[in-house]
Every structure is written in structure tokens, then in C-alpha cells.
Scaffold this motif. Structure first.
Motif, short mmCIF file in Angstrom:
data_model
loop_
_atom_site.label_atom_id
_atom_site.label_comp_id
_atom_site.label_asym_id
_atom_site.label_seq_id
_atom_site.Cartn_x
_atom_site.Cartn_y
_atom_site.Cartn_z
N ASP A 31 0.83 -1.21 0.00
CA ASP A 31 0.00 0.00 0.00
C ASP A 31 0.86 1.26 0.00
N THR A 32 2.00 1.20 0.66
CA THR A 32 2.93 2.34 0.67
C THR A 32 3.47 2.59 -0.73
N VAL A 33 3.84 1.53 -1.43
CA VAL A 33 4.35 1.66 -2.79
C VAL A 33 3.25 2.22 -3.70
N ARG A 34 2.04 1.70 -3.56
CA ARG A 34 0.93 2.17 -4.40
C ARG A 34 0.66 3.66 -4.16
N TYR A 35 0.68 4.07 -2.89
CA TYR A 35 0.48 5.47 -2.55
C TYR A 35 1.57 6.34 -3.20
N SER A 36 2.80 5.88 -3.13
CA SER A 36 3.91 6.63 -3.71
C SER A 36 3.74 6.76 -5.22
N GLU A 37 3.32 5.69 -5.87
CA GLU A 37 3.10 5.73 -7.32
C GLU A 37 1.96 6.68 -7.67
N ASP A 38 0.86 6.59 -6.92
CA ASP A 38 -0.29 7.48 -7.18
C ASP A 38 0.07 8.94 -6.94
N LEU A 39 0.84 9.19 -5.89
CA LEU A 39 1.26 10.55 -5.59
C LEU A 39 2.17 11.09 -6.69
N SER A 40 3.08 10.29 -7.17
CA SER A 40 3.96 10.71 -8.26
C SER A 40 3.16 11.03 -9.51
N ALA A 41 2.18 10.20 -9.82
CA ALA A 41 1.34 10.43 -10.99
C ALA A 41 0.55 11.73 -10.83
N PHE A 42 0.05 11.99 -9.63
CA PHE A 42 -0.71 13.21 -9.38
C PHE A 42 0.17 14.45 -9.50
#
Length: 92
Positions: A31-42
Motif C-alpha cells: 500500500d505504501t508503494v501504491r500510494y507513492s506511485e499514485d502521488l507521483s502520478a498526481f
């Protein structure tokens, strides 16, 4: 405004990166990795869809990482209130 948002998001990434899930730390790490990926995309493309993805991933992260202190939980709740995807204006 963007600087404040970036600082808040970075703080949450640091807080949540060391969390653990009752069922196993791998779920929290995923979930931490997913959050980081989503944040980078945003941050690269600030659309309403990317904003909603960040909100969803941070909610999942918060739920899977159960070792947060009361202070961290308060910061999370404040973040949830301040991070408003309705304010995102998409360029056509």
C-alpha cells in the motif's frame, strides 16, 4: 499552496512508510508503494482522476497500517479534510 501540499504529502509518505499491518507487513508495504506511485502520478499530472487515486491509496494505506500514533491519526484526518479533489481544475 502547492508547496504546502507537497510538504504534507511528503510527511505522510514518511509516516506511513514504516507502518505494519496486523495480518503482515507486506500488505502495508504494498500500500505504501501504491500510494507513492499514485502521488507521483498526481504531481506529474494534477487531474481529478489522479487526485482521487491518491485519496483512495492513502485511505487504503491508513487502513492497512495499524501502528499509527494518535498524533499521526490526527494528521491523517486533517489531510483528508484539506485534500479536496473538487478543487482540481482539469485542462481540456
Amino acid at each position: 499552496m502547492k508547496t504546502k501540499l507537497l510538504l504534507v504529502l511528503a510527511a505522510f509518505a514518511l509516516v506511513f512508510s514504516s507502518c505494519r499491518r496486523t495480518g503482515g507487513p507486506l500488505s502495508c508495504a504494498a500500500d505504501t508503494v501504491r500510494y507513492s506511485e499514485d502521488l507521483s502520478a498526481f504531481l506529474a499530472n494534477q487531474t481529478k482522476g489522479n487526485c482521487e487515486a491518491v485519496k483512495k491509496s492513502i485511505t487504503n494505506l491508513y487502513k492497512s497500517c495499524t501502528t499509527l500514533s494518535a498524533i499521526d491519526r490526527e494528521e491523517y484526518e486533517e489531510f483528508e479534510e484539506d485534500f479536496n479533489c473538487d478543487e482540481i481544475v482539469e485542462n481540456s
